[in-house]
Design a protein around this motif. Structure first.
Motif, short mmCIF file in Angstrom:
data_model
loop_
_atom_site.label_atom_id
_atom_site.label_comp_id
_atom_site.label_asym_id
_atom_site.label_seq_id
_atom_site.Cartn_x
_atom_site.Cartn_y
_atom_site.Cartn_z
N GLY A 13 0.82 -1.20 0.00
CA GLY A 13 0.00 0.00 0.00
C GLY A 13 0.85 1.25 0.00
O GLY A 13 0.59 2.21 -0.75
N ILE A 37 -5.18 1.29 -1.96
CA ILE A 37 -6.35 1.13 -1.10
C ILE A 37 -6.67 -0.35 -0.89
O ILE A 37 -6.99 -0.78 0.22
CB ILE A 37 -7.56 1.87 -1.69
CG1 ILE A 37 -7.34 3.38 -1.56
CG2 ILE A 37 -8.86 1.46 -1.02
CD1 ILE A 37 -8.38 4.22 -2.28
N TYR A 86 -4.09 -1.76 1.54
CA TYR A 86 -4.31 -1.20 2.87
C TYR A 86 -5.56 -1.82 3.52
O TYR A 86 -5.57 -2.10 4.72
CB TYR A 86 -4.47 0.32 2.80
CG TYR A 86 -3.19 1.10 2.71
CD1 TYR A 86 -2.05 0.72 3.41
CD2 TYR A 86 -3.11 2.27 1.94
CE1 TYR A 86 -0.86 1.45 3.33
CE2 TYR A 86 -1.94 3.02 1.86
CZ TYR A 86 -0.83 2.61 2.56
OH TYR A 86 0.33 3.35 2.48
N LYS A 87 -6.61 -2.01 2.71
CA LYS A 87 -7.83 -2.61 3.25
C LYS A 87 -7.58 -4.03 3.74
O LYS A 87 -8.05 -4.44 4.80
CB LYS A 87 -8.93 -2.59 2.18
CG LYS A 87 -9.57 -1.23 1.95
CD LYS A 87 -10.65 -1.30 0.89
CE LYS A 87 -11.82 -2.14 1.35
NZ LYS A 87 -12.92 -2.13 0.35
N SER A 115 -5.64 -3.82 6.90
CA SER A 115 -6.50 -3.30 7.98
C SER A 115 -7.42 -4.38 8.51
O SER A 115 -7.61 -4.53 9.72
CB SER A 115 -7.32 -2.11 7.48
OG SER A 115 -6.50 -1.03 7.12
N LEU A 153 -4.90 4.20 5.45
CA LEU A 153 -6.17 4.16 4.72
C LEU A 153 -7.09 5.29 5.18
O LEU A 153 -7.79 5.90 4.37
CB LEU A 153 -6.85 2.80 4.91
CG LEU A 153 -8.14 2.56 4.13
CD1 LEU A 153 -7.93 2.75 2.63
CD2 LEU A 153 -8.67 1.15 4.42
N ARG A 162 -8.85 8.14 2.87
CA ARG A 162 -10.29 8.39 2.89
C ARG A 162 -10.59 9.85 3.23
O ARG A 162 -11.51 10.46 2.68
CB ARG A 162 -10.97 7.48 3.92
CG ARG A 162 -10.91 5.99 3.61
CD ARG A 162 -11.53 5.68 2.27
NE ARG A 162 -11.74 4.24 2.08
CZ ARG A 162 -11.83 3.67 0.89
NH1 ARG A 162 -11.70 4.40 -0.22
NH2 ARG A 162 -12.04 2.37 0.78
#
Length: 351
Positions: free
Chosen positions: A109, A126, A129-130, A133, A144, A148
């Protein structure tokens, strides 16, 4: 707030990154009034200025020693990243991420987001990172959240950003706690809650975040969200100054000079002001000019003092009283001052 010019990125900006300015502190030698900026009326609801900074390359964690290839536990991905071998880091992280390594996903990421070793691709950033996360990585949650909040790679989603920051802060990420504190201070993305902001700043400050230490010091100095405590403010300013936070360095110097919350130490304060002035802090330059021109705590040096006055004035920190005194210098001394100012800007421009 009065002296607390925290960095709160507007939600249309990029990252919420840390900086500030000690633009409203005071250093008042006998007979000299502080600049007008130091007399501004407190305004706790005022929104601090927005400053967008490029995200630093070393955002993920402190640099470990260079890993030894024969060590099976060595973090080869991050070792390559720290040495600037971004393509190698990308290749290694890709293999590890596919095998389920959460930290490798966060690294991908970072690389995609900042175009390091690979073409910038916010959608891929993203996505990784998602995944990280969802696997519980607090640094991925923070990164992230920033995307956002800034709208990089998609529409701004403040609600999602706040949830991610809260989750990251709960897991102990000081940058998330700091930025969430700024949102509570700003009062736009979240309802303004100075007490909650102070609590979050305390978490980040205790973890060693110098920007949080500086911000929390201002809270204690003014009694914002906490009980006013000048000694605690001075301790936090000192900690942030030791970590090279320039604004904290200036305010701590002023606290030392005036004996505010800490034993008076004019000599130590002047040394700090000199250091901050050389780092191009207009506030430090102005205060140093006052000290050198009046000779309180140090021998009078009109040439050097007026040099710093003119340099600070060029940066927008003018001083009418010092202007009047400068006009009283002889033509020869004014020429010496102006020569030093030209030398300063010529040297500084080359840095």
């Amino acid at each position: 707030m009065n002296a607390c010019r925290l960095i709160v990125i507007s939600v249309a900006g990029a990252l919420l990154m840390a900086t500030g300015a000690a633009a409203q502190v005071s250093l008042t030698p006998p007979g000299i009034e502080p600049p007008a900026a130091s007399k501004a009326a407190p305004n706790p609801k005022a929104r601090p200025p927005a400053v967008v900074k490029k995200p630093p390359a070393a955002e993920l964690k402190p640099a470990p020693p260079a890993p030894a290839p024969e060590d099976p536990n060595a973090d080869l991905v991050y070792g390559a990243y720290q040495r600037g071998m971004y393509k190698t880091a990308f290749d290694l992280a890709s293999a590890k991420a596919q095998a389920g390594d959460i930290k490798a996903m966060t690294m991908l990421g970072e690389l995609y987001s900042n175009a390091l070793g690979v073409k910038r691709d916010y959608a891929s950033a993203i996505d990784w990172y998602k995944r990280a996360s969802e696997g519980g990585d607090r640094e991925a949650m923070f990164a992230l959240a920033m995307m956002r909040l800034s709208g990089r790679g998609g529409p701004v989603d403040r609600e999602a950003a706040v949830k991610l920051l809260a989750s990251s802060a709960k897991l102990g990420e000081p940058k998330a706690a700091y930025n969430l504190a700024l949102l509570y201070l700003d009062g736009q993305t979240l309802p303004q809650d100075l007490k909650r902001s102070a609590e979050l700043l305390t978490i980040a400050a205790n973890a060693g975040n110098p920007e949080a230490q500086y911000a929390l010091a201002t809270f204690y100095k003014e009694g914002t969200g906490v009980q006013k405590d000048l000694a605690k403010a001075a301790q936090l300013l000192q900690a942030a100054a030791v970590a090279d936070n320039l604004d904290a360095e200036v305010e701590y110097a002023i606290a030392l000079y005036n004996g505010t919350g800490t034993p008076k130490n004019e000599e130590g304060a002047i040394e700090l002001l000199r250091r901050a002035a050389r780092q191009n802090s207009p506030i430090a330059q102005n205060r140093l000019a006052h000290v050198l021109i009046t000779g309180r705590g140090t021998p009078i040096d009109l040439i050097e003092g007026f040099k710093w006055h003119l340099i600070a004035k060029t940066a927008g920190n003018g001083d009418a009283q010092l202007d009047e005194r400068f006009a009283q210098l002889s033509d020869q001394d004014r020429a010496k001052v102006e020569d030093l100012v030209r030398l300063w800007f010529g040297t500084f421009a080359k840095k």
